[in-house]
Design an enzyme around this catalytic site. Structure first.
Site, PDB file in Angstrom:
ATOM      1  CG  HIS A   1      38.863  32.755  43.725  1.00 48.14           C
ATOM      2  ND1 HIS A   1      39.039  31.402  43.739  1.00 48.14           N
ATOM      3  CD2 HIS A   1      38.192  33.044  42.581  1.00 48.14           C
ATOM      4  CE1 HIS A   1      38.520  30.887  42.641  1.00 48.14           C
ATOM      5  NE2 HIS A   1      37.990  31.853  41.932  1.00 48.14           N
TER       6      HIS A   1
HETATM    7  C1  UD1 Z   1      38.545  35.628  38.293  1.00 49.75           C
HETATM    8  C2  UD1 Z   1      37.578  34.776  37.480  1.00 49.75           C
HETATM    9  C3  UD1 Z   1      37.417  33.400  38.110  1.00 49.75           C
HETATM   10  C4  UD1 Z   1      38.775  32.764  38.382  1.00 49.75           C
HETATM   11  C5  UD1 Z   1      39.617  33.719  39.225  1.00 49.75           C
HETATM   12  C6  UD1 Z   1      40.992  33.200  39.586  1.00 49.75           C
HETATM   13  C7  UD1 Z   1      35.790  35.960  36.295  1.00 49.75           C
HETATM   14  C8  UD1 Z   1      34.363  36.282  36.307  1.00 49.75           C
HETATM   15  N1  UD1 Z   1      36.262  35.378  37.414  1.00 49.75           N
HETATM   16  O1  UD1 Z   1      37.972  35.920  39.549  1.00 49.75           O
HETATM   17  O2  UD1 Z   1      36.689  32.573  37.223  1.00 49.75           O
HETATM   18  O3  UD1 Z   1      38.608  31.521  39.041  1.00 49.75           O
HETATM   19  O4  UD1 Z   1      39.766  34.942  38.478  1.00 49.75           O
HETATM   20  O5  UD1 Z   1      41.701  34.140  40.320  1.00 49.75           O
HETATM   21  O6  UD1 Z   1      36.476  36.246  35.335  1.00 49.75           O
HETATM   22  N2  UD1 Z   1      42.794  41.910  41.824  1.00 49.75           N
HETATM   23  C9  UD1 Z   1      44.020  42.408  42.173  1.00 49.75           C
HETATM   24  N3  UD1 Z   1      45.095  42.055  41.438  1.00 49.75           N
HETATM   25  C10 UD1 Z   1      44.990  41.229  40.339  1.00 49.75           C
HETATM   26  C11 UD1 Z   1      43.724  40.723  40.007  1.00 49.75           C
HETATM   27  C12 UD1 Z   1      42.628  41.072  40.759  1.00 49.75           C
HETATM   28  O7  UD1 Z   1      44.147  43.157  43.149  1.00 49.75           O
HETATM   29  O8  UD1 Z   1      45.977  40.939  39.687  1.00 49.75           O
HETATM   30  C13 UD1 Z   1      41.602  42.277  42.615  1.00 49.75           C
HETATM   31  C14 UD1 Z   1      40.633  43.106  41.812  1.00 49.75           C
HETATM   32  O9  UD1 Z   1      40.819  44.418  42.064  1.00 49.75           O
HETATM   33  C15 UD1 Z   1      39.270  42.635  42.281  1.00 49.75           C
HETATM   34  C16 UD1 Z   1      39.530  41.284  42.893  1.00 49.75           C
HETATM   35  O10 UD1 Z   1      40.931  41.103  42.974  1.00 49.75           O
HETATM   36  O11 UD1 Z   1      38.746  43.477  43.270  1.00 49.75           O
HETATM   37  C17 UD1 Z   1      38.903  40.223  42.073  1.00 49.75           C
HETATM   38  O12 UD1 Z   1      39.409  40.201  40.736  1.00 49.75           O
HETATM   39  P1  UD1 Z   1      38.479  39.861  39.479  1.00 49.75           P
HETATM   40  O13 UD1 Z   1      39.219  40.085  38.229  1.00 49.75           O
HETATM   41  O14 UD1 Z   1      37.157  40.524  39.664  1.00 49.75           O
HETATM   42  O15 UD1 Z   1      38.148  38.337  39.549  1.00 49.75           O
HETATM   43  P2  UD1 Z   1      38.568  37.101  40.441  1.00 49.75           P
HETATM   44  O16 UD1 Z   1      37.784  37.107  41.716  1.00 49.75           O
HETATM   45  O17 UD1 Z   1      40.054  36.976  40.529  1.00 49.75           O
END
Ligand code: UD1
Length: 388
Positions: A223
């Protein structure tokens, strides 16, 4: 004492569950004493990334949900700060407790201190030394602002000392993630692999011809932006999984939304879902992940929490990163994990070697399942001594 604790993203939920249970236990044994408010910033919002963990880990519904959702870092952090300030002005807690290193951790720490509210950080002192990681920035800021820094291992306490953190603020309490692992591993052990696959298989993924009950399998999670967001890194990793790992065994991959988006964007989705040896799952629940981990021949991951769980469960683990904030889990320190970065030659070499290793469990000091009780005790003592 009034405590307001914050969760935002998936890895926070396993850390807050034992803390809330320890507060309930304290209140039960002492006829009250701690008022607790749970705030969810809403950074992770899908049922599978959030709600499912509340249910399976027995976390009460959040008292307040800020519903921040996705966005750039500035958007997530900025919107969380604005919404959290209102919450603190209304709730007026004695302490804000934050966990881990996600954007919610940073945002809420800054606002707590701006409002002169005492701040406690669970999982303090972890350092990767890599300032390109968003989590490293979150850790540094949160630790600099915290009044109480609760560390999972002695290396983390040492990091804080080196940065000049006053000794009285640092308490080595152990790893709260392992409280959750110990509380649930028996239940996880009873789950059937076939059911986990049936219930979580990504729609369109062809039914695997072979079953992980009869064949060994590798477990993969990805991720981190450093692995997922850059084509030059992500495509060779996928090719390695599909062309090499699959030759030796089945591959089970519970996919993070970030990785899924990237596979679709790069036109690789069909290759992945049509591969008969790759079992692509939706993000699975906590109990299911522990079960998959228990049965895996090898883990390939860029997750910090899984590195820790592999260490205690004994699953040989290739950490797809160049550095780690959790060196205690590395093979050279007795753990199950080895850093392989994202260079395919290095990954291949370590992969082939690691396949020859047996499971070997290692439990660092105070990873004993009782960290949350120690945390509640320290919070009460510190609060008392600051008021005296
Ligand atoms: C975040 C944390 C990371 C943790 C990880 C576990 C930060 C900076 N990063 O990264 O430390 O290890 O979570 O998962 O806080 N998305 C969905 N559905 C969701 C959540 C996210 O579709 O429920 C998508 C978002 O639209 C985004 C991508 O996933 O494009 C990444 O989500 P984001 O909240 O930016 O952080 P993570 O990469 O999950």
């Amino acid at each position: 004492m009034k405590i307001l604790s914050v969760v935002g993203a998936r890895p926070n939920f396993m850390k807050i569950a034992p803390f809330i249970r320890a507060i309930e236990k304290h209140n039960h044994e002492n006829g009250g004493g701690i008022q607790h408010i749970l705030v969810h910033t809403g950074q992770h919002y899908d049922v599978r990334m959030s709600e499912a963990f509340f249910t399976s880990l027995g976390i009460p519904d959040p008292d307040i949900n800020l519903e921040i959702g996705s966005g750039s870092h500035a958007e997530q952090i900025g919107y969380t700060m604005v919404a959290f300030e209102k919450v603190l002005l209304e709730q007026k807690p004695d302490w804000v407790v934050v966990v881990g290193d996600v954007n919610a951790t940073l945002s809420c720490s800054v606002i707590a201190k701006k409002l002169n509210i005492k701040l406690c950080h669970i999982e303090a002192g972890l350092r990767s030394g890599d300032m390109t990681m968003p989590e490293e920035i979150n850790r540094l800021v949160t630790d600099r602002l915290s009044d109480l820094l609760l560390t999972p291992d002695t290396l983390s306490s040492e990091n804080l000392r080196k940065e000049g953190t006053p000794e009285e603020k640092i308490h080595f309490v152990g790893n709260i993630m392992i409280d959750t692992l110990e509380a649930n591993r028996e239940k996880s052990g009873h789950l059937q692999l076939e059911n986990i696959i049936k219930e979580n298989l990504v729609a369109g993924c062809i039914n695997p011809k072979r079953s992980p009950v009869d064949f060994s399998y590798a477990l993969i999670t990805l991720h981190r932006p450093s692995n997922v967001d850059t084509e030059e890194v992500f495509i060779p990793l996928i090719n390695f999984f599909l062309n090499e790992v699959i030759k030796d065994q089945l591959l089970i991959w519970p996919i993070h939304p970030r990785a899924r988006k990237q596979l679709i964007k790069l036109g690789l989705w069909n290759n992945v879902i049509n591969n008969p040896s790759l079992i692509l799952l939706e993000p699975v629940g906590y109990l299911e992940m522990v079960r998959l981990n228990m049965g895996a021949k090898i883990m390939l991951t860029d997750s910090g929490g899984l590195q820790e769980e592999c260490c205690v469960l004994g699953t040989p683990c290739l950490t797809l990163r160049w550095n780690t904030e959790r060196p205690v889990t590395l093979r050279e320190n007795g753990g199950a994990s080895v850093l392989v970065g994202n260079n395919i030659e290095r990954i291949r070499k370590e992969y082939l070697h690691t396949l020859t290793l047996n499971r070997l469990s290692f439990r660092p000091d105070l990873w004993d399942g009782h960290t949350a009780d120690r945390i509640v005790e320290i919070l009460i003592e510190t609060d008392k001594s600051l008021k005296d």
